[in-house]
Write a protein that holds these residues in place. Sequence first.
Motif, PDB file in Angstrom:
ATOM      1  N   LYS A 155      -6.900   5.387  -1.995  1.00 14.80           N
ATOM      2  CA  LYS A 155      -7.430   6.243  -3.053  1.00 14.80           C
ATOM      3  C   LYS A 155      -6.317   7.059  -3.709  1.00 14.80           C
ATOM      4  O   LYS A 155      -6.361   7.324  -4.920  1.00 14.80           O
ATOM      5  CB  LYS A 155      -8.516   7.162  -2.497  1.00 14.80           C
ATOM      6  CG  LYS A 155      -9.805   6.444  -2.135  1.00 14.80           C
ATOM      7  CD  LYS A 155     -10.455   5.774  -3.332  1.00 14.80           C
ATOM      8  CE  LYS A 155     -11.849   5.248  -3.012  1.00 14.80           C
ATOM      9  NZ  LYS A 155     -12.493   4.594  -4.192  1.00 14.80           N
ATOM     10  N   ALA A 156      -5.307   7.451  -2.947  1.00 18.59           N
ATOM     11  CA  ALA A 156      -4.151   8.116  -3.545  1.00 18.59           C
ATOM     12  C   ALA A 156      -3.436   7.158  -4.495  1.00 18.59           C
ATOM     13  O   ALA A 156      -2.994   7.544  -5.595  1.00 18.59           O
ATOM     14  CB  ALA A 156      -3.195   8.600  -2.458  1.00 18.59           C
ATOM     15  N   GLY A 157      -3.328   5.907  -4.077  1.00 16.71           N
ATOM     16  CA  GLY A 157      -2.737   4.895  -4.947  1.00 16.71           C
ATOM     17  C   GLY A 157      -3.552   4.692  -6.213  1.00 16.71           C
ATOM     18  O   GLY A 157      -2.993   4.460  -7.292  1.00 16.71           O
ATOM     19  N   LEU A 158      -4.880   4.777  -6.083  1.00 13.73           N
ATOM     20  CA  LEU A 158      -5.743   4.606  -7.256  1.00 13.73           C
ATOM     21  C   LEU A 158      -5.527   5.729  -8.265  1.00 13.73           C
ATOM     22  O   LEU A 158      -5.550   5.500  -9.477  1.00 13.73           O
ATOM     23  CB  LEU A 158      -7.203   4.556  -6.809  1.00 13.73           C
ATOM     24  CG  LEU A 158      -8.246   4.242  -7.885  1.00 13.73           C
ATOM     25  CD1 LEU A 158      -7.979   2.881  -8.524  1.00 13.73           C
ATOM     26  CD2 LEU A 158      -9.648   4.288  -7.289  1.00 13.73           C
ATOM     27  N   LEU A 159      -5.288   6.936  -7.775  1.00 12.96           N
ATOM     28  CA  LEU A 159      -4.998   8.051  -8.687  1.00 12.96           C
ATOM     29  C   LEU A 159      -3.685   7.820  -9.433  1.00 12.96           C
ATOM     30  O   LEU A 159      -3.591   8.059 -10.638  1.00 12.96           O
ATOM     31  CB  LEU A 159      -4.943   9.359  -7.909  1.00 12.96           C
ATOM     32  CG  LEU A 159      -6.269   9.856  -7.332  1.00 12.96           C
ATOM     33  CD1 LEU A 159      -6.048  11.063  -6.424  1.00 12.96           C
ATOM     34  CD2 LEU A 159      -7.242  10.202  -8.448  1.00 12.96           C
ATOM     35  N   SER A 160      -2.677   7.351  -8.714  1.00 12.41           N
ATOM     36  CA  SER A 160      -1.395   7.047  -9.360  1.00 12.41           C
ATOM     37  C   SER A 160      -1.547   5.903 -10.357  1.00 12.41           C
ATOM     38  O   SER A 160      -1.013   5.956 -11.476  1.00 12.41           O
ATOM     39  CB  SER A 160      -0.359   6.679  -8.291  1.00 12.41           C
ATOM     40  OG  SER A 160       0.851   6.261  -8.878  1.00 12.41           O
ATOM     41  N   LEU A 161      -2.290   4.875  -9.945  1.00  9.83           N
ATOM     42  CA  LEU A 161      -2.516   3.719 -10.826  1.00  9.83           C
ATOM     43  C   LEU A 161      -3.196   4.151 -12.121  1.00  9.83           C
ATOM     44  O   LEU A 161      -2.848   3.671 -13.209  1.00  9.83           O
ATOM     45  CB  LEU A 161      -3.365   2.682 -10.088  1.00  9.83           C
ATOM     46  CG  LEU A 161      -3.652   1.374 -10.828  1.00  9.83           C
ATOM     47  CD1 LEU A 161      -2.372   0.562 -10.986  1.00  9.83           C
ATOM     48  CD2 LEU A 161      -4.713   0.566 -10.087  1.00  9.83           C
ATOM     49  N   THR A 162      -4.151   5.049 -12.014  1.00  7.37           N
ATOM     50  CA  THR A 162      -4.880   5.528 -13.194  1.00  7.37           C
ATOM     51  C   THR A 162      -3.920   6.097 -14.224  1.00  7.37           C
ATOM     52  O   THR A 162      -3.998   5.774 -15.420  1.00  7.37           O
ATOM     53  CB  THR A 162      -5.904   6.602 -12.781  1.00  7.37           C
ATOM     54  OG1 THR A 162      -6.868   6.027 -11.884  1.00  7.37           O
ATOM     55  CG2 THR A 162      -6.617   7.174 -13.989  1.00  7.37           C
TER      56      THR A 162
END
Length: 253
Positions: A155-162
């Motif tokens: 989920k931390a990666g998803l925030l960065s990806l966003t």
Amino acid sequence: MADKNRGVALVTGGGRGIGKGIAERLLADGMTVVICGRSEPAELPSADGRTAEFEACDVRSAEEVNAMFDRIYARHGRFDLAVNNAGGSPETDAATASPRFSERILQLNLLGPLHVAQAANRIMQTQDEGGSIVNIASVSGARPSPGTAVYGAAKAGLLSLTQSLAMEWGPKVRINAIIVGLVATEAAEEHYGGEDGMKRIGAMLPLGRMARPKDIADVVSFLASDDSAYVSGAQIAVHGGGERPLFLSLAQG
């Protein structure tokens, strides 16, 4: 993007919980809504006499995702909103989690949303109106997540990806993330010890209750609309004010 009252949306994992609430809100807004999952729910989301369509798809497979988007586009001739809601993880000790377990959690919670975003962007970039992508993230990606460490990392990666995709794919495509806090769903009721446990947890939050799926759905509706035309790369926290730090309670005895 196009006005939400005449657009086509996909909600991954839209058959239950938060995803179902999002699908129902978008149907009420007038959107054509498709949900996807590995199996069709017993009851499809519906609102105002309209019912969501279902597509069988495992979002961990890029091939299945691309084929699904081709079918949706063939039926409707446009695509306006992708909501990356599918995700989750059982609790496990990070020290003993198997490599296969960790890989599957990362696939579901990070790579799956990337597959969906890429397929959506492929269509949206060809449309004059562009489109919008909303990633359902979690407080687990913004603070320690003991017991679900790989999920929190995903989920931390998803925030960065966003944020990165918002920079790469603008101005046609807007991409935002919702940092979801504790939500009162059937699964949460089992996890937190029933209604009494959920009330205790809700009491520690500044707004005095856990979120409801509708609370998340309302923000998705905003991000799907022209009211958010200048919002991209944002991380919107929908967590009732956040969790009270444990040290405050310990210091007070």
